[in-house]
Design a protein around this motif. Sequence first.
Motif, short mmCIF file in Angstrom:
data_model
loop_
_atom_site.label_atom_id
_atom_site.label_comp_id
_atom_site.label_asym_id
_atom_site.label_seq_id
_atom_site.Cartn_x
_atom_site.Cartn_y
_atom_site.Cartn_z
N ASN A 13 60.79 44.92 47.96
CA ASN A 13 60.04 44.08 47.02
C ASN A 13 58.61 44.55 46.79
OD1 ASN A 13 60.37 43.12 49.81
ND2 ASN A 13 58.73 41.72 49.32
N ASP A 54 69.48 34.58 53.11
CA ASP A 54 69.16 35.51 54.21
C ASP A 54 69.34 34.83 55.57
OD1 ASP A 54 68.56 37.71 52.64
OD2 ASP A 54 66.41 37.34 52.61
N THR A 100 68.99 35.86 44.53
CA THR A 100 68.14 34.72 44.21
C THR A 100 67.81 34.70 42.72
OG1 THR A 100 66.12 33.51 44.73
CG2 THR A 100 65.99 35.90 44.93
N GLY A 140 66.95 32.95 47.94
CA GLY A 140 66.94 34.11 48.83
C GLY A 140 66.73 33.74 50.29
N HIS A 175 65.54 33.21 40.76
CA HIS A 175 64.23 33.21 40.09
C HIS A 175 63.64 34.60 39.92
CE1 HIS A 175 61.18 33.51 43.49
NE2 HIS A 175 62.26 33.24 44.18
N LYS A 176 64.31 35.62 40.48
CA LYS A 176 63.86 36.99 40.22
C LYS A 176 64.50 37.55 38.96
CE LYS A 176 62.01 37.09 44.47
NZ LYS A 176 60.58 36.95 44.73
N ASP A 213 69.90 42.32 51.54
CA ASP A 213 69.09 41.40 50.75
C ASP A 213 68.88 42.09 49.40
OD1 ASP A 213 67.05 40.09 49.48
OD2 ASP A 213 65.88 39.73 51.29
C1 LIG Z 1 63.40 40.79 49.07
C2 LIG Z 1 63.27 39.31 49.06
N1 LIG Z 1 64.04 38.57 49.86
C3 LIG Z 1 63.98 37.22 49.88
C4 LIG Z 1 63.08 36.55 49.09
C5 LIG Z 1 63.02 35.04 49.17
O1 LIG Z 1 63.69 34.49 48.09
P1 LIG Z 1 63.44 32.97 47.64
O2 LIG Z 1 62.05 32.92 47.09
O3 LIG Z 1 64.48 32.71 46.60
O4 LIG Z 1 63.60 32.11 48.84
C6 LIG Z 1 62.26 37.27 48.23
C7 LIG Z 1 61.27 36.58 47.37
O5 LIG Z 1 60.11 36.93 47.33
C8 LIG Z 1 62.35 38.69 48.21
O6 LIG Z 1 61.57 39.44 47.43
#
Ligand SMILES: Cc1ncc(COP(=O)(O)O)c(C=O)c1O
Length: 386
Positions: free
Chosen positions: A154, A78, A202, A74, A204-205, A179
Amino acid sequence: MPDRPVYLDYAATTPTDPRVVEAMLPYFTEVFGNPNSLYTLGREAMRAHEDARERVAASIGAGRPDEVIFTSGGTESDNTAIIGLATVGGRSSGHLVVSAFEHHAVLDPASWLCTRGFEITELKPRANGVIHPDDLAAAMRDDTVLVSVMHGNNEIGTLQPLAELAVVAHERGALLHTDAAQTVGKVPFDVRALGVDAATLTGHKFYAPKGTGALYVREGLPLMPYLMGGGQERKRRSGTQNVAGSVALATALELMDAERAEEAPRLAALRDRIASFILATVTDVRVNGADAPERLPHIVNLAFSGVSGEDILLRLDHAGFEVATGSACQSGSPEPSYVLLAIGCPRDLALGAVRVSLGRYTTEEDIERFLPALVDVVTHLRRWNA
Ligand SMILES: Cc1ncc(COP(=O)(O)O)c(C=O)c1O
């Protein structure tokens, strides 16, 4: 106390699904070739990588596989979208609009661009946790080049009206990046139906490993590469491709798609059970984001007055339950979450907020054990603080 803690922080990260691990394994030990090598082992690896690209593109409704760029997750997606779309063609000025409750992976590159000649408007969500299209329309300028509004928040789980926001951005000639780190796989996500120009994913979510991800960029849109070098990913993201990672991302996404019709209502029922039990049992509590027209099924944000979210977290941890708090502890004194402040949550309540997020391995029994433990912790802390 149970043998293993009950994990209720799936919005932070998820375990890798064993079926995903299984799908990845051959690419570590057998089909381990560098996908850029021209001999058989390299070509086999490249085939798996390109097949994964097709599968991810199909899952998110992309018109063409090469609209998907594999990344490390992520944060990279981004950063690449914000900086790469804003500065394309050597552009060094212009106006950006980002929502005030974006993840820092969007806010920070946008602020960095501000130090390099761009201007930025931070758009506040309304009290229900939603960015209103009229507010976006009011923030747009003739020189707005890029708008970035997350699909699902989030911390509070509210979903944004992306299709309407895209219309507003496009009417003024700007691009819309979203995002979608928290939403992909959990709710339907179709880039063409939503009309977004770029989207962050991303792994891992959604039960793929950490360090896997993708950026969708609509066909024909030029993008300034963020990582330069060997020219992989059609010169948009250099670095030897993580083939096992792209196979994992595609496999995890397909599993989410196949299981969503059953899983989303199951999680939403558990989410609603938590909110209604707490509202009925505890005084001076607020469920942030509950009034949004659309919400993620797996996130509930509870804000208790007169207690600290961090104290709740630590005591719950001791009792065998793992949750999150949005506050950030800076030099010993916790600061309330900027997301909660952005939706007008009073400071006292924001300081006492915890985020509970559910997932594939959360059971009804976990929640029935968790609820009295949470009530006990809050009651105890309030008595202590009185
Ligand atoms: C909304 C959002 N954007 C970006 C990220 C960052 O992603 P990554 O942990 O894969 O770098 C997260 C992770 O917590 C997120 O919740």
